[in-house]
Design a protein around this motif. Structure first.
Motif, PDB file in Angstrom:
ATOM      1  N   ILE A 139      10.886  -8.859   4.795  1.00  0.00           N
ATOM      2  CA  ILE A 139      10.904  -7.557   4.114  1.00  0.00           C
ATOM      3  C   ILE A 139      10.386  -6.458   5.028  1.00  0.00           C
ATOM      4  CG2 ILE A 139       9.906  -6.226   2.209  1.00  0.00           C
ATOM      5  CD1 ILE A 139       9.873  -8.804   0.565  1.00  0.00           C
ATOM      6  N   MET A 140       9.325  -6.755   5.782  1.00  0.00           N
ATOM      7  CA  MET A 140       8.770  -5.747   6.689  1.00  0.00           C
ATOM      8  C   MET A 140       9.755  -5.363   7.784  1.00  0.00           C
ATOM      9  SD  MET A 140       4.687  -6.602   7.074  1.00  0.00           S
ATOM     10  CE  MET A 140       4.744  -8.401   7.161  1.00  0.00           C
ATOM     11  N   VAL A 141      10.429  -6.346   8.365  1.00  0.00           N
ATOM     12  CA  VAL A 141      11.393  -6.051   9.431  1.00  0.00           C
ATOM     13  C   VAL A 141      12.615  -5.347   8.864  1.00  0.00           C
ATOM     14  CG1 VAL A 141      12.884  -7.069  11.207  1.00  0.00           C
ATOM     15  CG2 VAL A 141      10.586  -7.989  10.834  1.00  0.00           C
ATOM     16  N   LEU A 142      13.036  -5.733   7.660  1.00  0.00           N
ATOM     17  CA  LEU A 142      14.194  -5.105   7.025  1.00  0.00           C
ATOM     18  C   LEU A 142      13.964  -3.622   6.787  1.00  0.00           C
ATOM     19  CD1 LEU A 142      17.009  -5.632   5.781  1.00  0.00           C
ATOM     20  CD2 LEU A 142      15.865  -5.992   3.595  1.00  0.00           C
ATOM     21  N   ALA A 143      12.713  -3.228   6.615  1.00  0.00           N
ATOM     22  CA  ALA A 143      12.401  -1.816   6.383  1.00  0.00           C
ATOM     23  C   ALA A 143      12.824  -0.935   7.551  1.00  0.00           C
ATOM     24  CB  ALA A 143      10.905  -1.653   6.120  1.00  0.00           C
ATOM     25  N   ILE A 216      -2.411 -10.079   3.410  1.00  0.00           N
ATOM     26  CA  ILE A 216      -2.158  -9.066   4.445  1.00  0.00           C
ATOM     27  C   ILE A 216      -0.664  -8.802   4.567  1.00  0.00           C
ATOM     28  CG2 ILE A 216      -2.246  -8.606   6.930  1.00  0.00           C
ATOM     29  CD1 ILE A 216      -4.937 -10.076   6.988  1.00  0.00           C
ATOM     30  N   PHE A 217       0.129  -9.877   4.614  1.00  0.00           N
ATOM     31  CA  PHE A 217       1.580  -9.735   4.715  1.00  0.00           C
ATOM     32  C   PHE A 217       2.149  -9.086   3.454  1.00  0.00           C
ATOM     33  CE2 PHE A 217       3.716 -12.320   8.207  1.00  0.00           C
ATOM     34  CZ  PHE A 217       2.650 -12.148   9.082  1.00  0.00           C
ATOM     35  N   TYR A 218       1.570  -9.422   2.292  1.00  0.00           N
ATOM     36  CA  TYR A 218       2.098  -8.846   1.057  1.00  0.00           C
ATOM     37  C   TYR A 218       1.856  -7.336   1.014  1.00  0.00           C
ATOM     38  CZ  TYR A 218       3.115  -7.715  -3.716  1.00  0.00           C
ATOM     39  OH  TYR A 218       3.664  -7.116  -4.831  1.00  0.00           O
ATOM     40  N   VAL A 219       0.653  -6.918   1.361  1.00  0.00           N
ATOM     41  CA  VAL A 219       0.341  -5.485   1.374  1.00  0.00           C
ATOM     42  C   VAL A 219       1.265  -4.760   2.354  1.00  0.00           C
ATOM     43  CG1 VAL A 219      -1.400  -3.755   1.976  1.00  0.00           C
ATOM     44  CG2 VAL A 219      -2.051  -5.769   0.642  1.00  0.00           C
ATOM     45  N   GLY A 220       1.472  -5.374   3.528  1.00  0.00           N
ATOM     46  CA  GLY A 220       2.358  -4.772   4.513  1.00  0.00           C
ATOM     47  C   GLY A 220       3.784  -4.661   4.013  1.00  0.00           C
ATOM     48  N   SER A 221       4.294  -5.737   3.405  1.00  0.00           N
ATOM     49  CA  SER A 221       5.673  -5.719   2.909  1.00  0.00           C
ATOM     50  C   SER A 221       5.833  -4.716   1.774  1.00  0.00           C
ATOM     51  CB  SER A 221       6.091  -7.116   2.445  1.00  0.00           C
ATOM     52  OG  SER A 221       5.338  -7.527   1.303  1.00  0.00           O
ATOM     53  N   TYR A 222       4.836  -4.614   0.906  1.00  0.00           N
ATOM     54  CA  TYR A 222       4.916  -3.663  -0.209  1.00  0.00           C
ATOM     55  C   TYR A 222       4.945  -2.227   0.310  1.00  0.00           C
ATOM     56  CZ  TYR A 222       3.575  -0.985  -4.337  1.00  0.00           C
ATOM     57  OH  TYR A 222       3.546  -0.062  -5.348  1.00  0.00           O
ATOM     58  N   ARG A 223       4.081  -1.935   1.258  1.00  0.00           N
ATOM     59  CA  ARG A 223       4.027  -0.570   1.792  1.00  0.00           C
ATOM     60  C   ARG A 223       5.298  -0.210   2.558  1.00  0.00           C
ATOM     61  NH1 ARG A 223      -2.287   0.183   3.839  1.00  0.00           N
ATOM     62  NH2 ARG A 223      -3.207   0.183   1.747  1.00  0.00           N
TER      63      ARG A 223
END
Length: 234
Positions: A139-143, A216-223
């Motif tokens: 999700i983070m990379v897809l952003a 940590i990954f969840y907060v990053g992906s959400y943001r």
């Protein structure tokens, strides 16, 4: 919780309609055939751990991108976020759905070689933890990707080091010393490798590592999801 359960149910339906569950099973069967032909190898445990590490990470990382990109391409995502569906429920339901698929596929691989002569609890925690981290990383990379090809290109400097460096260390290809324990998936990898010994005790250090990295990954992906993807679609 009831809303999340409904979202989770629909995610499984969508994954099946998009053939992601079927593809996951096919990928697992291919890995299973490879393990079958290598079952007499001296290094079968290392091969097994390597394939198990790759199976949930591939399912989680690439399939979350494929699922969300499909919704973006067909203008489904903008429609979702004018409904009462909360972003947290959306991310959690997709993450849990793909992670459960990754877990069951991983269990299929280990049972095909080990039967039930492994530590089920340690293995399940490790495989599920790795699956969750892979989805959230996707999700983070897809952003930062507006199409799937760009996502695949961005994956080389992100996905490969995070997954392959711990694997190379495990295979004794490189020695990263204590620093390897700081990698996000290392706790899950340790649990999977240790679980092949059915008498081994749970590694609480490895579990703690997952409990630290997953939030940590969840907060990053959400943001990243709310600031990049939702903003681009609105």
């Amino acid at each position: 919780m009831k809303t999340l359960a409904k979202q989770l149910k629909w995610q499984f339906i969508l994954l099946q309609k998009n053939n992601i569950i079927s593809i996951s099973i096919i990928v697992t069967l291919i890995y299973g055939l490879l393990l079958f032909f290598l079952r007499s190898s001296t290094y079968i445990d290392k091969v097994l751990v390597s394939l198990i590490l790759n199976d949930p990470t591939v399912i989680g990382y690439f399939f979350i991108a494929l699922a969300i990109y499909t919704e973006m391409k067909h203008q489904i995502l903008p429609a979702i976020f004018v409904t009462p569906v909360k972003t947290h429920h959306y991310i959690l339901s997709k993450t849990l759905a793909l992670s459960v698929i990754g877990l069951f596929c991983s269990l299929g691989l280990v049972i095909s070689i080990k039967g039930f002569a492994f530590n089920f609890v340690a293995f399940s925690i490790g495989a599920l933890g790795i699956s969750i981290l892979a989805v959230l990383l996707g999700i983070m990379v897809l952003a930062y990707s507006d199409d799937f090809l760009k996502f695949a290109l961005l994956s080389f400097p992100v996905f490969l080091p995070i997954v392959n460096l711990p694997l190379l260390h495990y295979l004794n290809g490189i020695d990263l010393g204590f620093i390897i324990q700081l990698f996000p998936i290392q706790g899950g990898l340790n649990l999977i490798a240790d679980s092949l010994n059915p008498n081994i005790n749970l590694s609480w250090v490895s579990i703690l590592s997952l409990l630290i990295w997953i939030p940590i990954f969840y907060v990053g992906s959400y943001r990243f999801f709310t600031s990049k993807i939702i903003h681009q679609q609105s």
